[in-house]
Design an enzyme around this catalytic site. Structure first.
Site, PDB file in Angstrom:
ATOM      1  N   LYS A 289       0.839  -1.206   0.000  1.00 22.85           N
ATOM      2  CA  LYS A 289       0.000   0.000   0.000  1.00 22.85           C
ATOM      3  C   LYS A 289       0.873   1.255   0.000  1.00 22.85           C
ATOM      4  O   LYS A 289       1.749   1.410   0.852  1.00 22.85           O
ATOM      5  CB  LYS A 289      -0.917  -0.013   1.223  1.00 22.85           C
TER       6      LYS A 289
ATOM      7  N   ASP B 244      -2.962   9.930   4.061  1.00 21.98           N
ATOM      8  CA  ASP B 244      -4.353   9.513   4.199  1.00 21.98           C
ATOM      9  C   ASP B 244      -5.100  10.474   5.113  1.00 21.98           C
ATOM     10  O   ASP B 244      -5.026  10.377   6.337  1.00 21.98           O
ATOM     11  CB  ASP B 244      -4.412   8.082   4.758  1.00 21.98           C
TER      12      ASP B 244
ATOM     13  N   LYS C 276     -10.762  12.171   8.422  1.00 23.56           N
ATOM     14  CA  LYS C 276     -10.298  11.729   9.742  1.00 23.56           C
ATOM     15  C   LYS C 276     -10.311  12.913  10.716  1.00 23.56           C
ATOM     16  O   LYS C 276     -10.173  14.054  10.303  1.00 23.56           O
ATOM     17  CB  LYS C 276      -8.846  11.222   9.644  1.00 23.56           C
TER      18      LYS C 276
ATOM     19  N   ASP D 137       1.301   6.085   5.795  1.00 27.79           N
ATOM     20  CA  ASP D 137       0.347   5.157   5.192  1.00 27.79           C
ATOM     21  C   ASP D 137       0.895   4.517   3.909  1.00 27.79           C
ATOM     22  O   ASP D 137       0.195   3.760   3.241  1.00 27.79           O
ATOM     23  CB  ASP D 137      -0.978   5.872   4.933  1.00 27.79           C
TER      24      ASP D 137
ATOM     25  N   ASP E  65     -12.533   6.589   3.605  1.00 26.58           N
ATOM     26  CA  ASP E  65     -11.342   6.356   4.423  1.00 26.58           C
ATOM     27  C   ASP E  65     -10.898   4.894   4.356  1.00 26.58           C
ATOM     28  O   ASP E  65      -9.809   4.553   4.793  1.00 26.58           O
ATOM     29  CB  ASP E  65     -11.622   6.777   5.869  1.00 26.58           C
TER      30      ASP E  65
ATOM     31  N   GLU F 141      -9.661   3.388   1.969  1.00 23.60           N
ATOM     32  CA  GLU F 141      -9.102   3.584   0.626  1.00 23.60           C
ATOM     33  C   GLU F 141      -7.985   2.589   0.303  1.00 23.60           C
ATOM     34  O   GLU F 141      -7.757   2.286  -0.866  1.00 23.60           O
ATOM     35  CB  GLU F 141      -8.569   5.019   0.491  1.00 23.60           C
TER      36      GLU F 141
ATOM     37  N   ARG G 227      -7.778  -0.603   0.772  1.00 31.26           N
ATOM     38  CA  ARG G 227      -8.291  -1.815   0.127  1.00 31.26           C
ATOM     39  C   ARG G 227      -8.720  -1.548  -1.317  1.00 31.26           C
ATOM     40  O   ARG G 227      -8.699  -2.446  -2.142  1.00 31.26           O
ATOM     41  CB  ARG G 227      -9.441  -2.393   0.970  1.00 31.26           C
TER      42      ARG G 227
HETATM   43  N1  BES Z   1      -4.612   4.061   6.911  1.00 25.63           N
HETATM   44  C1  BES Z   1      -5.780   3.761   7.634  1.00 25.63           C
HETATM   45  C2  BES Z   1      -5.550   2.724   8.713  1.00 25.63           C
HETATM   46  C3  BES Z   1      -4.823   3.222   9.918  1.00 25.63           C
HETATM   47  C4  BES Z   1      -5.521   3.752  10.977  1.00 25.63           C
HETATM   48  C5  BES Z   1      -3.460   3.103  10.004  1.00 25.63           C
HETATM   49  C6  BES Z   1      -4.848   4.183  12.096  1.00 25.63           C
HETATM   50  C7  BES Z   1      -2.809   3.525  11.122  1.00 25.63           C
HETATM   51  C8  BES Z   1      -3.494   4.065  12.172  1.00 25.63           C
HETATM   52  C9  BES Z   1      -6.847   3.205   6.697  1.00 25.63           C
HETATM   53  O1  BES Z   1      -6.848   3.727   5.426  1.00 25.63           O
HETATM   54  C10 BES Z   1      -8.166   3.540   7.315  1.00 25.63           C
HETATM   55  O2  BES Z   1      -8.464   4.691   7.406  1.00 25.63           O
HETATM   56  N2  BES Z   1      -8.896   2.525   7.725  1.00 25.63           N
HETATM   57  C11 BES Z   1     -10.163   2.711   8.351  1.00 25.63           C
HETATM   58  C12 BES Z   1     -11.107   1.673   7.843  1.00 25.63           C
HETATM   59  C13 BES Z   1     -12.531   1.912   8.227  1.00 25.63           C
HETATM   60  C14 BES Z   1     -13.066   3.156   7.545  1.00 25.63           C
HETATM   61  C15 BES Z   1     -13.343   0.706   7.836  1.00 25.63           C
HETATM   62  C16 BES Z   1      -9.962   2.593   9.849  1.00 25.63           C
HETATM   63  O3  BES Z   1      -9.190   1.752  10.294  1.00 25.63           O
HETATM   64  O4  BES Z   1     -10.562   3.368  10.580  1.00 25.63           O
HETATM   65 ZN    ZN Z   2      -5.040   4.454   4.760  1.00 26.08          ZN
HETATM   66 MN    MN Z   3      -7.986   5.530   5.363  1.00 24.09          MN
END
Ligand code: BES
Ligand code: ZN
Ligand code: MN
Length: 495
Positions: free
Chosen positions: A258, A263, A270, A281, A341, A343, A345
């Site tokens: 990734k 992000d 966020k 990220d 968010d 994103e 995947r």
């Molecule tokens: N990059 C984030 C995941 C992340 C969160 C990494 C906190 C490090 C610390 C990812 O893109 C994301 O935002 N995931 C969401 C998924 C949700 C919307 C289903 C998450 O984990 O909140």
């Molecule tokens: Zn992310």
């Molecule tokens: Mn995200």
């Protein structure tokens, strides 16, 4: 900073002149020192060998070591590579504090027996090189940031042989590559665009003899990578799909990482607190760049390594995709984007499906800072591991144990795959409120894009950033994945 140099010695001279001689000792046991080393009896007695303890003594004037540092490893039965890595980092930090140009390390034969020579030498070099990494490089005028630290380490192990020498060199190269991955992830996002990652990949290819191909926005459109393009729509920085390939071979191992260079969450924005960390990220992609920078150290491999990095920012610009938008991925599957968010995947969906079609890999591994949920489940001590192939999962776990980059397996069942099926589209990018299991849901979504290819997913959101002090790691990005992948490939090539 110039790279740290290690000089292995198979025999121990009677009195070796060095500014600092380092020796390790187990808890409750007298440390082993080269014969003829002057260290007052008092100092030997004061040293208890407990983990993370250290005692500095001074040698007699004349020849022999000027200083002697005893570093504790803890109870003998519990000592493995991780304890060596930490103790070695501690010795490096001490030598830097003392402003020494270099130092020497005496390795006890009993230690070589306990940990075995190659892993011992590997961990020793890793600990020192990882400890040499600095993150305050952008501060002006801070003298402490400019101190380079020791540049050369003499290492003594009686009858160390090839295992000892190879271990030192492999440890040095792997840790340098990890430091590189760390500095990439620590790098502010305004100087780390998708185009920047692509230029780094090209430089690495040039320097290592790998091949590099960079797909531009027009290529992604032509190929139908609607999921990656959908994420990129919110940013003025154009996306890239970066491909690195080692020497061609019949069999291929694909690694996908990734590469979200920042992000923000997109329209599903966020919260501000901690958002600045989201520059890391791209750590999955960074691990691939680190891997390829060190790949020549593995020698000629019986398989081709293919690294693929989908890279884009996730921003809420005027053209950004919106919750509820529909995109079509490379494999033709339609996706309802319920949360912008989620994103990672989306961009991985296109990258995984394309990698399968383009390269037909024997196995495929992806690394991604995919979910905050993995931090809830496993904290910062282990990456989440989810796969469709028992052998692949076991091989990765073994590499995790060997490198200290531990992995913990979570399940992926048909029930999870069902959760990602959509009502208006084939798939939706988040599972239902109340279904929970966020890390598994992310992997379940990805599984719809890998076909029958044996595949494993590593969620490194918790391990790529924010771990506790380990001596060789303090804060910021960890560079996790580089040594793990090197060991995974080394072991695969060796069988
Ligand atoms: N990059 C984030 C995941 C992340 C969160 C990494 C906190 C490090 C610390 C990812 O893109 C994301 O935002 N995931 C969401 C998924 C949700 C919307 C289903 C998450 O984990 O909140
Ligand atoms: Zn992310
Ligand atoms: Mn995200």
């Amino acid at each position: 900073m110039p790279p740290l140099r290690f000089s292995p010695h198979d025999t121990i001279p009677k009195r070796f002149r060095t500014p600092l001689l380092v020796a390790f000792g187990f808890e409750g046991e007298a440390p082993d020192l080269p014969s003829g080393t002057d260290l007052p009896e008092r100092a030997r007695k004061d040293f208890d060998g407990k983990a993370r303890s250290a005692l500095l003594g001074y040698g007699a004037a004349g020849d022999g070591p000027e200083r002697i540092l005893l570093v504790g490893l803890g109870k003998k039965a519990k000592v493995g590579p991780e304890e060596i890595r930490r103790a070695s980092a501690g010795a490096f930090h001490r030598a830097r504090e003392l402003k020494l140009p270099g130092y020497a390390v005496h390795l006890d034969p009993a230690l070589a027996e306990q940990v075995s020579r190659r892993p011992l030498a590997l961990a020793l070099a890793e600990g020192a090189v990882l400890a040499s990494h600095r993150i305050g490089l952008f501060r002006t005028g801070k003298e402490s940031d400019k101190e380079e630290g020791p540049g050369a380490v003499d290492v003594f192990l009686e009858k160390g042989g090839a295992a000892f020498r190879d271990g030192l060199e492999a440890g040095r190269v792997g840790a340098e590559a990890q430091n590189y991955a760390r500095s990439l992830a620590n790098r502010p996002a305004n100087t780390k665009t998708p185009a920047f990652l692509a230029s780094e990949a090209k430089r690495i290819a040039r320097e290592t003899g790998a091949r590099c191909q960079v797909l531009l926005e027009a290529d992604l459109k032509r190929l139908g990578m609607g999921a990656l393009l959908g994420v990129a729509k919110g940013s003025d920085e154009p996306p890239r799909l970066i491909v690195l390939r080692s020497r061609p071979a019949k069999e291929r191992v694909a690694i996908v990482g990734k590469g979200i260079t920042f992000d923000s969450g997109g329209i599903s924005l966020k919260p501000p607190k901690g958002m600045e960390e989201m520059k890391y990220d791209m750590s999955g992609g960074g691990a691939i760049l680190g891997l390829f920078s060190a790949l020549p150290s593995l020698g000629r491999l019986p398989f081709e390594v293919v690294g693929v990095i989908p890279a884009t920012e996730n921003l809420p610009g005027g053209g950004a995709q919106k919750p509820g938008d529909l995109v079509t991925a490379f494999n033709g599957k339609t996706i309802e984007v319920l949360n912008t968010d989620a994103e990672g995947r989306l961009i991985l969906a296109d990258a995984l499906a394309w990698t399968v079609k383009e390269f037909a890999p024997k196995v495929m591994v992806d690394l991604a800072t995919l979910t905050g949920a993995v931090i809830v489940a496993l904290g910062h001590e282990a990456s989440g591991l989810i796969g469709t192939d028992r052998r692949l999962v076991d091989d990765l776990r073994a590499a995790g144990e060997a490198t200290g980059e531990r992995l913990w397996e979570l399940p992926l069942w048909d029930e999870h795959r069902e959760q990602m099926k959509g009502e208006v589209a084939d798939l939706k990018n988040i599972n239902g409120a109340g279904e929970g299991g966020g890390t598994i849901a992310g992997a379940a979504f990805l599984s719809h894009f890998v076909g029958d290819t044996p595949w494993a997913h590593l969620d490194i959101a918790g391990t790529a950033w924010g771990g506790r002090d380990r001596g060789y790691y303090k804060k910021g990005a960890s560079g996790v994945g580089v040594r793990l992948l090197l060991e995974f490939l080394r072991a695969r090539a060796a069988r």
